[in-house]
Design a protein around this motif. Structure first.
Motif: not given
Length: 363
Positions: A256-269
């Motif tokens: 439920r809160v994963l997008p709140d963390y991942a939105r700080y990424f500039d690139l995903g691997i």
């Protein structure tokens, strides 16, 4: 299904690997935590999330490499599910399965109930299973594929392999994973103080950290000085990365809160080692990254190369991976961000659910 107001009884599957093979080289403390979590989950047995979503965790004997115990477990699980459905007065509209637990006897006990099997992986191709288990799982999967009314394959390669195992090839449909688009792409995100002050750019990954992940790629990224954020339980020894101050480990977070963390990424691997299951797979996190608008650098994965060659940067070794990261960051633009989001939106799960709804409505 749940969002469409269908009541859902989710049944947690029995594992396919022994505890010894699953834990790899985890510390004793982490092994203890995993075992205790499993015991707690199965002792609870039935968890009522709300009036439309129930989770059943059947009790089984954890000696899954013994074929007689496996047969006994199948019977135990069958009886528990039947009993729970009787107590809860559940009359299924459709059965949707996604593991290699043999449920064919259970489903065949209900007349004229559509059975959809979602083959996100081929379990007999997974790593860290014994030859005996691999053979046993192959036979179970073959029985499932032939018994189900429809088999949804997450990639073209999985579909081809399943077609070689079934009598009726028409039932096999290539059905790549979808994404809950609005969950990842939204107008408001909560702030995560531990992430918001990290130096940019942030190279990120979320998911379990196992022996399947290529640590050489992570070391290459760390050596270059990029901020590297890894979100997920460490199920393998990652101590070689502890020396880097620019590498940040976070435990697994609630979906439920994963997008709140991942939105700080500039690139995903997507940094896995070459293996048969990687050749088969179509990673769900790919479209989650895209829904966030992130550029992606991945090891070569046939399904992604076929579907998303125009949106993903591919690299076959750590040096190339680093070069592609630099290129992806340099080329990133508002137009590309929007293209990624639109591609993710086109495979939202609400659209993919129509296949299953058609089966239900056809009854």
């Amino acid at each position: 299904m749940y969002k469409k107001n269908y009541p859902v009884l989710w049944i947690n599957p029995m594992p396919h690997r022994s505890l010894k093979l699953s834990i790899g080289n985890l510390s004793k403390n982490k092994i203890g935590k995993r075992v205790l979590a499993k015991i707690k989950q199965h002792l609870l047995m039935l968890r009522i999330v709300n009036d439309r979503f129930l989770v059943l965790s059947p009790i089984y004997i954890p000696l899954i490499d013994n074929r007689w115990i496996v047969k006994l477990n199948s019977r135990l699980i069958f009886l528990q599910i039947k009993f729970m459905m009787m107590i809860l007065r559940i009359k299924p509209l459709v059965f949707i399965t996604a593991t290699a637990n043999d449920v064919s006897k259970l489903i065949s006990s209900f007349e004229k109930i559509p059975w959809v099997h979602n083959a996100g992986d081929l379990f007999h191709d997974l790593r860290n299973i014994t030859h005996e288990s691999r053979t046993r799982i192959y036979e179970i999967e073959k029985r499932i594929f032939n018994s189900a009314d429809v088999v949804l394959a997450a990639s073209n390669k999985i579909a081809m392999k399943i077609e070689s195992m079934v009598n009726d090839k028409e039932k096999v449909i290539t059905f790549p994973h979808g994404v809950d688009f609005n969950h990842f792409c939204k107008d408001f995100y909560h702030e995560i103080p531990l992430l918001q002050d990290l130096p940019k750019p942030i190279i990120g990954y979320f998911g379990s950290l196992t022996g399947a992940n290529d640590q050489d790629i992570l070391v290459e990224i760390a050596e270059e000085g990029f901020t590297l954020v890894l979100i997920g339980d460490q199920l393998y020894d990652y101590s070689r990365l502890y020396q880097y101050r620019n590498v940040h480990f976070f435990p697994a977070v609630d979906y439920r809160v994963l997008p709140d963390y991942a939105r700080y990424f500039d690139l995903g691997i997507l940094n896995w080692k070459k293996a048969e299951w990687i050749e088969n797979c179509n990673p769900k996190k790919t479209y989650e990254y895209l829904a966030l608008g992130l550029p992606i650098v991945s090891v070569p994965i046939p399904q992604l190369q076929s579907e998303l060659e125009d949106l993903i940067y591919f690299a076959s070794n750590p040096k190339d991976f680093l070069s592609q990261i630099r290129k992806a960051l340099e080329e990133n633009s508002p137009i590309l961000i929007q293209r990624r989001k639109l591609r993710a939106q086109s495979v939202d799960w609400s659209l993919k659910l129509r296949v299953i709804e058609e089966l239900i409505n056809a009854r």
